[in-house]
Design an enzyme around this catalytic site. Sequence first.
Site, short mmCIF file in Angstrom:
data_model
loop_
_atom_site.label_atom_id
_atom_site.label_comp_id
_atom_site.label_asym_id
_atom_site.label_seq_id
_atom_site.Cartn_x
_atom_site.Cartn_y
_atom_site.Cartn_z
N GLY A 1 0.79 -1.21 0.00
CA GLY A 1 0.00 0.00 0.00
C GLY A 1 0.83 1.27 0.00
N THR A 2 1.95 1.28 0.72
CA THR A 2 2.77 2.48 0.78
C THR A 2 3.38 2.80 -0.58
OG1 THR A 2 3.27 2.24 3.13
CG2 THR A 2 4.82 3.53 1.83
N ASN B 1 -8.57 4.14 8.30
CA ASN B 1 -7.99 2.95 8.92
C ASN B 1 -8.19 2.91 10.43
OD1 ASN B 1 -6.04 5.18 8.29
ND2 ASN B 1 -4.79 4.07 9.78
N SER C 1 -3.79 -2.95 -0.85
CA SER C 1 -2.76 -3.76 -0.20
C SER C 1 -3.35 -5.10 0.18
CB SER C 1 -2.23 -3.05 1.05
OG SER C 1 -1.17 -3.78 1.64
N ALA C 2 -2.76 -6.19 -0.29
CA ALA C 2 -3.36 -7.51 -0.18
C ALA C 2 -3.52 -8.00 1.26
CB ALA C 2 -2.53 -8.53 -0.97
N HIS C 3 -2.58 -7.64 2.13
CA HIS C 3 -2.60 -8.25 3.47
C HIS C 3 -3.72 -7.70 4.35
CE1 HIS C 3 -0.74 -5.20 6.27
NE2 HIS C 3 -0.44 -4.64 5.12
N CYS D 1 1.01 4.14 15.73
CA CYS D 1 2.05 3.46 16.49
C CYS D 1 3.35 3.42 15.68
CB CYS D 1 1.63 2.04 16.83
SG CYS D 1 0.22 1.94 17.93
#
Length: 389
Positions: free
Chosen positions: A74-75, A154, A202-204, A328
Amino acid sequence: MPGQASPVYLDHNAGAPMRPAVRDAVIEVLQDAGNASSVHAHGRKARGRIENAREQVAKLCGAFTRAVTFVSGGTEANMTALSPSWQDQGEPVYLDKLFRSAVEHPSVVTGGRFRVADQVVIPVDSNGVIDLEALEDRVSDADPSLISVMAANNETGVIQPLEGVGAIAAKYGHFFHVDAVQAAGRMPINMGLWQADAVTLSAHKFGGPQGIGAVVVRSTARVPSPLMVGGGQENWRRGGTENVSAIAGFGVAASAALEDLNKIDQMKMMKARLETGLVNTCPSLTIFGADAERLVNTTCFAVPGISAETALIALDLERVSLSSGSACSSGKVSVSHVLSAMGVEEDTARCALRISMGWNTEDADIDRFLDVWPRVVDRLNPDARHRAA
């Protein structure tokens, strides 16, 4: 340990467990040799796997197959899309500024390839929804620029009014990027309805492998300039040998995420039961973005007097994994820029927790959390059980 309860995972927005079918696909590919750029049989087999996955990801977005470019996650996808340099109908276009909402993911907050001086932040309301009037006011007299607004947040799960944003972009001749990383499998992705020039995935986040993502464009005639250059892979849009196993797993996960849309009502019921239980346990509890449309899987909340860091440790000891609603870094909880932009006071923001469900969340997981949560509150701040809202 004997008698110990099974762990409960409620942090899918950070990363979902890999689906069994995805794992099988990845392992199968890892057992084969072959570079997808090679012309021999092994290379052609690898190429076929990539193109099959490309079709599966395109279907998830309602896009043309050739509109999908695979990247490392994704980044990188956002960095690729957030470019002042695009091609439009074969001609180079330079975009003057980046207009983004105040609640974007950190990979968008950095501005990608735009200079800091060329970035404009658009405010949000107390629910975290972008102010469309402020957006239109700022872009109405701007030279052709890029507008970047996420599909869903998110941290809070708040869904943005993408049709409205897309209409503004089209009205004034701007390009429009949507970070849809949290949206896939949780809400329909409709690039045509949104008038989005590019979405990023992003797949994860929905049960695929880590380290693989995609930039999906609405038209292959309008694409951002490559971030990674070198060879001619990905139709010259992203240089570097393709990660065939991860791409194959991405495709399987994308097909499964599309099917997950049929289960939205079931997850809505779990979320409603979860939030009712939270409020019943702590009348003083705040659910962030409660008055806005939110993803069916996400609840971000805070109990006054119970810091997120302390609560996460206590829940972890109970074998329940969720997340802070704050950003975080290296394991340290800091104040969320998302909640700050929504006008949440710092003391409350430091108490924010996020529960995010996913493809393998069951009613039993919610039952377990609702059983554990009152005990955690009683240990950390018993007054919260009785304080009026």
